[in-house]
Enzyme design. Structure first.
Site, PDB file in Angstrom:
ATOM      1  N   GLY A 195      37.871  35.197  41.988  1.00 33.13           N
ATOM      2  CA  GLY A 195      36.592  34.804  41.695  1.00 33.13           C
ATOM      3  C   GLY A 195      36.232  34.390  40.457  1.00 33.13           C
ATOM      4  O   GLY A 195      36.959  33.447  40.028  1.00 33.13           O
TER       5      GLY A 195
ATOM      6  N   LYS B 165      30.033  47.747  24.552  1.00 34.01           N
ATOM      7  CA  LYS B 165      29.487  46.939  25.911  1.00 34.01           C
ATOM      8  C   LYS B 165      28.973  47.938  26.756  1.00 34.01           C
ATOM      9  O   LYS B 165      27.903  47.579  27.217  1.00 34.01           O
ATOM     10  CB  LYS B 165      30.647  46.032  26.126  1.00 34.01           C
TER      11      LYS B 165
HETATM   12  P1  NAD Z   1      33.916  38.205  41.164  1.00 33.99           P
HETATM   13  O1  NAD Z   1      33.475  39.177  42.258  1.00 33.99           O
HETATM   14  O2  NAD Z   1      33.764  37.011  40.987  1.00 33.99           O
HETATM   15  O3  NAD Z   1      35.889  38.233  41.592  1.00 33.99           O
HETATM   16  C1  NAD Z   1      36.280  39.044  41.997  1.00 33.99           C
HETATM   17  C2  NAD Z   1      37.332  38.543  43.014  1.00 33.99           C
HETATM   18  O4  NAD Z   1      38.365  39.728  43.377  1.00 33.99           O
HETATM   19  C3  NAD Z   1      36.537  38.248  44.447  1.00 33.99           C
HETATM   20  O5  NAD Z   1      37.126  37.018  44.622  1.00 33.99           O
HETATM   21  C4  NAD Z   1      37.247  39.321  45.382  1.00 33.99           C
HETATM   22  O6  NAD Z   1      37.617  38.934  46.548  1.00 33.99           O
HETATM   23  C5  NAD Z   1      38.726  39.490  44.827  1.00 33.99           C
HETATM   24  N1  NAD Z   1      39.409  40.705  45.092  1.00 33.99           N
HETATM   25  C6  NAD Z   1      38.913  42.001  45.284  1.00 33.99           C
HETATM   26  N2  NAD Z   1      39.784  42.913  45.822  1.00 33.99           N
HETATM   27  C7  NAD Z   1      41.053  41.933  46.056  1.00 33.99           C
HETATM   28  C8  NAD Z   1      42.385  42.316  46.566  1.00 33.99           C
HETATM   29  N3  NAD Z   1      42.735  43.379  47.090  1.00 33.99           N
HETATM   30  N4  NAD Z   1      43.169  41.162  46.683  1.00 33.99           N
HETATM   31  C9  NAD Z   1      42.760  40.048  46.308  1.00 33.99           C
HETATM   32  N5  NAD Z   1      41.746  39.554  45.651  1.00 33.99           N
HETATM   33  C10 NAD Z   1      40.680  40.503  45.743  1.00 33.99           C
HETATM   34  O7  NAD Z   1      34.165  39.009  39.819  1.00 33.99           O
HETATM   35  P2  NAD Z   1      34.055  38.436  38.232  1.00 33.99           P
HETATM   36  O8  NAD Z   1      32.712  37.907  38.042  1.00 33.99           O
HETATM   37  O9  NAD Z   1      35.091  37.554  38.119  1.00 33.99           O
HETATM   38  O10 NAD Z   1      34.285  39.878  37.767  1.00 33.99           O
HETATM   39  C11 NAD Z   1      35.393  40.447  37.181  1.00 33.99           C
HETATM   40  C12 NAD Z   1      35.178  41.600  36.369  1.00 33.99           C
HETATM   41  O11 NAD Z   1      35.092  40.951  35.054  1.00 33.99           O
HETATM   42  C13 NAD Z   1      34.097  42.280  36.557  1.00 33.99           C
HETATM   43  O12 NAD Z   1      34.398  44.001  36.196  1.00 33.99           O
HETATM   44  C14 NAD Z   1      32.971  41.811  35.575  1.00 33.99           C
HETATM   45  O13 NAD Z   1      31.962  42.949  35.206  1.00 33.99           O
HETATM   46  C15 NAD Z   1      33.633  41.282  34.124  1.00 33.99           C
HETATM   47  N6  NAD Z   1      33.299  40.220  33.738  1.00 33.99           N
HETATM   48  C16 NAD Z   1      32.576  39.065  34.569  1.00 33.99           C
HETATM   49  C17 NAD Z   1      31.997  38.098  33.833  1.00 33.99           C
HETATM   50  C18 NAD Z   1      31.550  36.938  34.462  1.00 33.99           C
HETATM   51  O14 NAD Z   1      30.799  36.015  33.906  1.00 33.99           O
HETATM   52  N7  NAD Z   1      31.924  36.619  35.939  1.00 33.99           N
HETATM   53  C19 NAD Z   1      31.974  38.216  32.493  1.00 33.99           C
HETATM   54  C20 NAD Z   1      32.446  39.345  31.904  1.00 33.99           C
HETATM   55  C21 NAD Z   1      33.005  40.537  32.677  1.00 33.99           C
HETATM   56  O1  KPL Z   2      26.514  41.872  29.175  1.00 30.62           O
HETATM   57  C1  KPL Z   2      25.274  41.670  29.790  1.00 30.62           C
HETATM   58  C2  KPL Z   2      25.003  41.692  31.121  1.00 30.62           C
HETATM   59  O2  KPL Z   2      23.985  41.052  31.929  1.00 30.62           O
HETATM   60  O3  KPL Z   2      25.915  42.348  31.767  1.00 30.62           O
HETATM   61  C3  KPL Z   2      24.197  41.641  28.598  1.00 30.62           C
HETATM   62  C4  KPL Z   2      23.536  40.121  28.569  1.00 30.62           C
HETATM   63  C5  KPL Z   2      24.682  42.288  27.246  1.00 30.62           C
HETATM   64  C6  KPL Z   2      22.884  42.487  28.935  1.00 30.62           C
HETATM   65  O4  KPL Z   2      23.345  43.868  29.121  1.00 30.62           O
END
Ligand code: NAD
Ligand code: KPL
Length: 305
Positions: A11, A184
């Protein structure tokens, strides 16, 4: 030859890490759900990273969970609600002293994964980087940030942080990773649910200052009871600062709900409310926001766990 990074979850964050590591010449393999996803990935010929409008495709090798190769280092880049079952599929492949890097937001999923693998080293991460997918096998690097990594049971940093340095992934080793994750979580609990309930950008919460302040007071009490006084410090002013600094943005939870995606509520507000119950704390506003959010999610046909 350095140790291969296996990336579980292609992802947003998984792709952001995989492409930067691959660009630096670090060995990377991507674990996809099944043969159908692997075939789709192979047809795309790699992962594409879009940075400031410029895109590059990296031919990272893909595989399915049942590939026989042992796993020494695993970046878990699934959502919190998928982490435990996704890692469980790989039990037979993980060497006993494997390193796992858990990128999940919120709290709860990290302990669940660590409990499954008592001999592995589970490193918790908290990231402020931002990325989103604009298509299958493509990610847009949307917000530069930082990733803190830490191990609650072992303060020594792993040698592979050098790979992150080589890949240009801004990071720091933190001996207080739980403080960062709790902080966070508290910020996300104070902001994200209200943006969903009021259907507004983060800045829209400036019209709900009393409610934000009350939630912050309850979250501060919770953090103190949970042995996290450093995470509680000046929480309200930090929440106000973030609301102002990100006024034009939609919170991640708002975006999930508005795109019909499952939220990570159980690992944010749900985790906070369960912790409050364990400490027999009465936090009526937090409970009320959780109940309103659950109702909102159900009304929109979304999972409420
Ligand atoms: P996402 O949904 O884009 O990606 C997750 C991926 O995992 C998907 O492609 C899904 O198909 C895959 N997946 C799930 N189960 C699976 C399995 N059994 N086998 C193989 N693949 C599998 O999620 P994301 O946005 O990358 O977020 C991941 C984590 O990072 C979350 O907890 C999110 O809160 C955190 N996070 C994301 C961001 C961001 O900008 N996207 C920023 C900070 C933190
Ligand atoms: O981390 C965030 C989110 O959107 O998940 C901020 C920007 C801090 C808001 O809680």
């Amino acid at each position: 030859m350095s140790t291969t990074w296996h990336i579980l979850g292609a992802g947003s964050l998984g792709t952001l890490w995989a492409t930067r590591l691959a660009r630096a010449g670090v060995p990377v393999r991507l674990i996809l759900r099944d043969e159908a996803r692997l075939a789709s990935y192979q047809a795309a010929k790699g992962l594409t990273l879009v940075e400031q409008g410029v895109e590059h495709t990296y031919p990272v090798i893909g595989e399915t969970p049942d590939c026989p190769e042992p796993i020494h280092r695993l970046l878990v880049a699934c959502k919190a609600y998928d982490a435990q079952s996704a890692v469980a599929q790989l039990h037979a492949r993980l060497v006993p002293d494997a390193d796992l890097i858990l990128l999940q937001n919120g709290l709860g999923s990290q302990d669940a994964v660590a409990a499954q693998l008592p001999q592995a080293r589970c490193i918790f991460a908290s990231s402020t980087e931002g990325a989103f997918r604009d298509g299958d096998w493509r990610v847009v690097f949307a917000g530069h940030g930082y990733t803190w990594l830490g191990d609650v049971g072992h303060p020594t940093p792993p040698l592979w942080l050098d790979d992150l340095h080589a890949a240009g992934i801004p990071h720091a080793w933190s001996t207080e990773i739980l403080t960062r994750l709790w902080r966070k979580l508290a910020l996300n609990c104070a902001i994200n649910p209200l943006t969903v309930l009021y259907q507004c950008r983060n800045g829209g919460l400036q019209d709900h200052q009393c409610e934000v302040a009350t939630l912050c007071a309850e979250l501060t009490e919770l953090l103190e009871w949970c042995g996290q006084p450093a995470a509680a410090e000046q929480l309200h002013s930090e929440v106000e600062r973030v609301i102002q600094a990100t006024a034009a943005n939609y919170s991640s939870m708002y975006q999930d709900v508005n795109n019909g995606r499952r939220t990570e509520i159980s690992y944010l507000l749900g985790y906070a409310c369960e912790a409050a119950a364990r400490h027999q704390l009465t936090l009526p506003h937090l409970l009320q926001v959780q109940a309103r959010l659950v109702e909102h999610l159900r009304a929109h046909g979304l999972a409420s766990d």
